[in-house]
Design a protein around this motif. Structure first.
Motif, PDB file in Angstrom:
ATOM      1  N   LYS A 165       0.853  -1.331  -0.108  1.00 38.66           N
ATOM      2  CA  LYS A 165      -0.086   0.004   0.030  1.00 38.66           C
ATOM      3  C   LYS A 165       0.960   1.372  -0.036  1.00 38.66           C
ATOM      4  CE  LYS A 165      -3.839  -2.096   2.490  1.00 38.66           C
ATOM      5  NZ  LYS A 165      -4.779  -1.985   3.699  1.00 38.66           N
ATOM      6  N   VAL A 166       1.722   1.180   0.778  1.00 38.90           N
ATOM      7  CA  VAL A 166       2.988   2.365   0.821  1.00 38.90           C
ATOM      8  C   VAL A 166       3.466   2.393  -0.473  1.00 38.90           C
ATOM      9  CG1 VAL A 166       5.021   3.482   2.004  1.00 38.90           C
ATOM     10  CG2 VAL A 166       3.429   2.230   3.460  1.00 38.90           C
ATOM     11  N   ARG A 167       3.802   1.603  -1.118  1.00 36.88           N
ATOM     12  CA  ARG A 167       4.670   1.496  -2.542  1.00 36.88           C
ATOM     13  C   ARG A 167       3.504   2.109  -3.347  1.00 36.88           C
ATOM     14  NH1 ARG A 167       6.552  -3.382  -6.391  1.00 36.88           N
ATOM     15  NH2 ARG A 167       7.175  -1.926  -8.407  1.00 36.88           N
ATOM     16  N   ILE A 168       2.373   1.663  -3.454  1.00 37.30           N
ATOM     17  CA  ILE A 168       1.234   2.080  -4.370  1.00 37.30           C
ATOM     18  C   ILE A 168       1.000   3.734  -4.274  1.00 37.30           C
ATOM     19  CG2 ILE A 168      -1.112   1.992  -5.015  1.00 37.30           C
ATOM     20  CD1 ILE A 168      -0.788  -1.046  -4.594  1.00 37.30           C
ATOM     21  N   LYS A 169       1.008   3.995  -3.078  1.00 39.68           N
ATOM     22  CA  LYS A 169       0.643   5.300  -2.763  1.00 39.68           C
ATOM     23  C   LYS A 169       1.706   6.294  -3.227  1.00 39.68           C
ATOM     24  CE  LYS A 169      -0.399   8.923   1.054  1.00 39.68           C
ATOM     25  NZ  LYS A 169      -1.064   8.902   2.286  1.00 39.68           N
ATOM     26  N   LYS A 170       2.849   5.874  -2.918  1.00 38.03           N
ATOM     27  CA  LYS A 170       4.154   6.638  -3.367  1.00 38.03           C
ATOM     28  C   LYS A 170       4.110   6.775  -4.867  1.00 38.03           C
ATOM     29  CE  LYS A 170       9.191   6.977  -3.065  1.00 38.03           C
ATOM     30  NZ  LYS A 170      10.388   6.313  -2.666  1.00 38.03           N
ATOM     31  N   GLU A 171       3.811   5.729  -5.664  1.00 40.79           N
ATOM     32  CA  GLU A 171       4.085   5.819  -7.058  1.00 40.79           C
ATOM     33  C   GLU A 171       2.747   6.334  -7.719  1.00 40.79           C
ATOM     34  OE1 GLU A 171       5.178   2.427  -9.045  1.00 40.79           O
ATOM     35  OE2 GLU A 171       6.711   1.545  -7.492  1.00 40.79           O
ATOM     36  N   VAL A 172       1.712   6.280  -7.178  1.00 44.22           N
ATOM     37  CA  VAL A 172       0.565   7.326  -7.551  1.00 44.22           C
ATOM     38  C   VAL A 172       0.999   8.702  -7.362  1.00 44.22           C
ATOM     39  CG1 VAL A 172      -1.941   8.037  -7.062  1.00 44.22           C
ATOM     40  CG2 VAL A 172      -1.252   5.618  -7.198  1.00 44.22           C
ATOM     41  N   PHE A 173       1.483   9.158  -6.365  1.00 38.62           N
ATOM     42  CA  PHE A 173       1.804  10.430  -6.073  1.00 38.62           C
ATOM     43  C   PHE A 173       2.812  10.955  -7.202  1.00 38.62           C
ATOM     44  CE2 PHE A 173       0.560  11.846  -1.373  1.00 38.62           C
ATOM     45  CZ  PHE A 173      -0.745  11.184  -1.704  1.00 38.62           C
ATOM     46  N   ASN A 174       3.893   9.904  -7.394  1.00 47.34           N
ATOM     47  CA  ASN A 174       4.764  10.334  -8.306  1.00 47.34           C
ATOM     48  C   ASN A 174       4.253  10.530  -9.804  1.00 47.34           C
ATOM     49  OD1 ASN A 174       6.812  10.373  -6.463  1.00 47.34           O
ATOM     50  ND2 ASN A 174       7.477   8.167  -7.019  1.00 47.34           N
ATOM     51  N   ALA A 175       3.140   9.694 -10.226  1.00 44.44           N
ATOM     52  CA  ALA A 175       2.653   9.885 -11.349  1.00 44.44           C
ATOM     53  C   ALA A 175       1.818  10.766 -11.438  1.00 44.44           C
ATOM     54  CB  ALA A 175       1.975   8.600 -11.595  1.00 44.44           C
ATOM     55  N   VAL A 176       1.355  11.350 -10.436  1.00 44.62           N
ATOM     56  CA  VAL A 176       0.316  12.740 -10.663  1.00 44.62           C
ATOM     57  C   VAL A 176       1.451  14.073 -10.624  1.00 44.62           C
ATOM     58  CG1 VAL A 176      -1.209  14.072  -9.251  1.00 44.62           C
ATOM     59  CG2 VAL A 176      -1.467  11.694  -9.515  1.00 44.62           C
ATOM     60  N   ASP A 177       2.461  13.977  -9.798  1.00 49.52           N
ATOM     61  CA  ASP A 177       3.327  15.037  -9.750  1.00 49.52           C
ATOM     62  C   ASP A 177       3.966  15.199 -11.326  1.00 49.52           C
ATOM     63  OD1 ASP A 177       2.698  15.812  -7.501  1.00 49.52           O
ATOM     64  OD2 ASP A 177       4.392  14.895  -6.490  1.00 49.52           O
ATOM     65  N   GLU A 178       4.420  14.078 -12.072  1.00 53.86           N
ATOM     66  CA  GLU A 178       5.038  14.131 -13.095  1.00 53.86           C
ATOM     67  C   GLU A 178       4.054  14.493 -14.355  1.00 53.86           C
ATOM     68  OE1 GLU A 178       6.957  10.764 -16.582  1.00 53.86           O
ATOM     69  OE2 GLU A 178       6.452  10.300 -14.457  1.00 53.86           O
ATOM     70  N   LYS A 179       2.859  14.280 -14.229  1.00 48.99           N
ATOM     71  CA  LYS A 179       1.869  14.689 -15.229  1.00 48.99           C
ATOM     72  C   LYS A 179       1.333  16.144 -15.136  1.00 48.99           C
ATOM     73  CE  LYS A 179      -1.992  13.257 -17.728  1.00 48.99           C
ATOM     74  NZ  LYS A 179      -1.455  13.282 -19.081  1.00 48.99           N
ATOM     75  N   TYR A 180       1.422  16.345 -13.742  1.00 51.97           N
ATOM     76  CA  TYR A 180       0.892  18.053 -13.305  1.00 51.97           C
ATOM     77  C   TYR A 180       2.038  18.588 -12.509  1.00 51.97           C
ATOM     78  CZ  TYR A 180      -3.617  15.727 -14.982  1.00 51.97           C
ATOM     79  OH  TYR A 180      -4.447  14.923 -15.628  1.00 51.97           O
ATOM     80  N   PRO A 181       2.812  19.106 -12.782  1.00 53.60           N
ATOM     81  CA  PRO A 181       4.007  19.860 -12.336  1.00 53.60           C
ATOM     82  C   PRO A 181       3.541  20.889 -11.071  1.00 53.60           C
ATOM     83  CG  PRO A 181       4.788  19.536 -14.367  1.00 53.60           C
ATOM     84  CD  PRO A 181       3.302  19.291 -14.101  1.00 53.60           C
ATOM     85  N   ASP A 182       2.407  21.458 -11.360  1.00 54.14           N
ATOM     86  CA  ASP A 182       1.704  22.530 -10.810  1.00 54.14           C
ATOM     87  C   ASP A 182       1.546  22.062  -9.192  1.00 54.14           C
ATOM     88  OD1 ASP A 182      -0.392  21.237 -11.223  1.00 54.14           O
ATOM     89  OD2 ASP A 182      -1.469  22.724 -12.163  1.00 54.14           O
TER      90      ASP A 182
END
Length: 281
Positions: free
Chosen positions: A248-265
């Protein structure tokens, strides 16, 4: 209805009743987010003040309650498979002082109404989950008056709906979830252009047209997006319930990374696309 379809119906009923508290919690946020879909449905129905309207899979009340404000000398019947969702709709109606409506728990594939009862039928984000989509369309046609209009909204293709693929794509990849059976109920079941239009044509409808509505899920930050996903997005919750804490921790981290990569704002305003299909009997 076959045993398989009955099992799907009961599964859907249990799921939406289970998640109705989450939908209540996020109702203002979610209804504001989905408002453009309801507005397009309402516009295409060309409603008159005296109309009697059926809102199928009405959930927590929209667009049915907004329609009730338009058909002030008429009536709206809001149906859903889950009593828990309709209780939220009734509470919303009471808060808004809306009285020209009623709620009925029923299956979209077996509507408890006489032939040619309604002037219009709306259905926002319901078709993807109906056990037998053609049967549901035929039922809507049956209860619609000649010349009446139907309008529905379904989610578009995955590539245009990062609001859900950001989480579900990561979950599926890390947990290596099996692909659902072809045609199984799901968010993107009806997303391909022309899918619902073809279904409506089979049901005998005419003057069929479709349009795309796009926008953003305005979360504001990743934590809000993650909490929303865990409260409202049933497939994500079901999958995460089977994961250990480390996963779960890994999934959450990678979801956050994916969102930040697509939306740098870093505002976590995630893209969505829906298809609105409207037609006439």
């Amino acid at each position: 209805m076959t045993t398989e379809f009955e099992q799907i119906r009961e599964q859907q009923k249990n799921t939406w009743n289970t998640f109705s508290p989450g939908w209540r919690k996020w109702d203002d946020f979610t209804m504001d987010w989905l408002k453009p879909l309801g507005e397009e449905i309402i516009s295409s129905l060309k409603l008159q003040p005296t109309d009697t309207v059926l809102d199928v899979a009405g959930g927590t009340g929209e667009p049915g309650l907004s329609i009730a404000n338009i058909v002030r000398d008429g009536k709206v019947v809001i149906t859903d498979l889950a009593e828990g969702m309709l209780q939220v709709a009734r509470d919303n109606a009471a808060m808004k002082g809306i009285t020209n409506y009623e709620t009925i728990v029923c299956d979209a594939c077996n509507l408890p109404f006489e032939d040619e009862t309604f002037d219009a039928v709306s259905c926002r984000l319901g078709f993807m989950y109906f056990p037998d989509m053609l049967m549901a369309a035929q039922e809507m046609v049956r209860v619609l008056k000649p010349g009446g209009r139907i309008a529905t909204a379904v989610w578009g293709v995955p590539a245009k709906n990062f609001w859900v693929t950001a989480s579900m794509g990561t979950i599926n990849r890390i947990m290596q979830l099996p692909a659902p059976p072809p045609g199984a109920p799901g968010i993107f079941r009806c997303g391909n252009p022309g899918f619902i239009a073809s279904l409506f044509e089979q049901a005998g409808l005419k003057n069929i047209a479709e349009t795309e509505v796009t926008g953003k899920l305005p979360c504001g930050d990743n934590d809000t997006y993650w909490t929303f996903t865990n409260d409202v997005v049933a497939p994500a919750v079901a999958a995460l319930s089977k994961a250990d804490e480390e996963t779960k921790v890994r999934i959450k981290k990678e979801v956050f990374n994916a969102v930040d990569e697509k939306y740098p704002d870093r505002m976590a305003a995630l893209d969505y696309s829906a298809v609105i299909i409207y037609c006439q009997k």
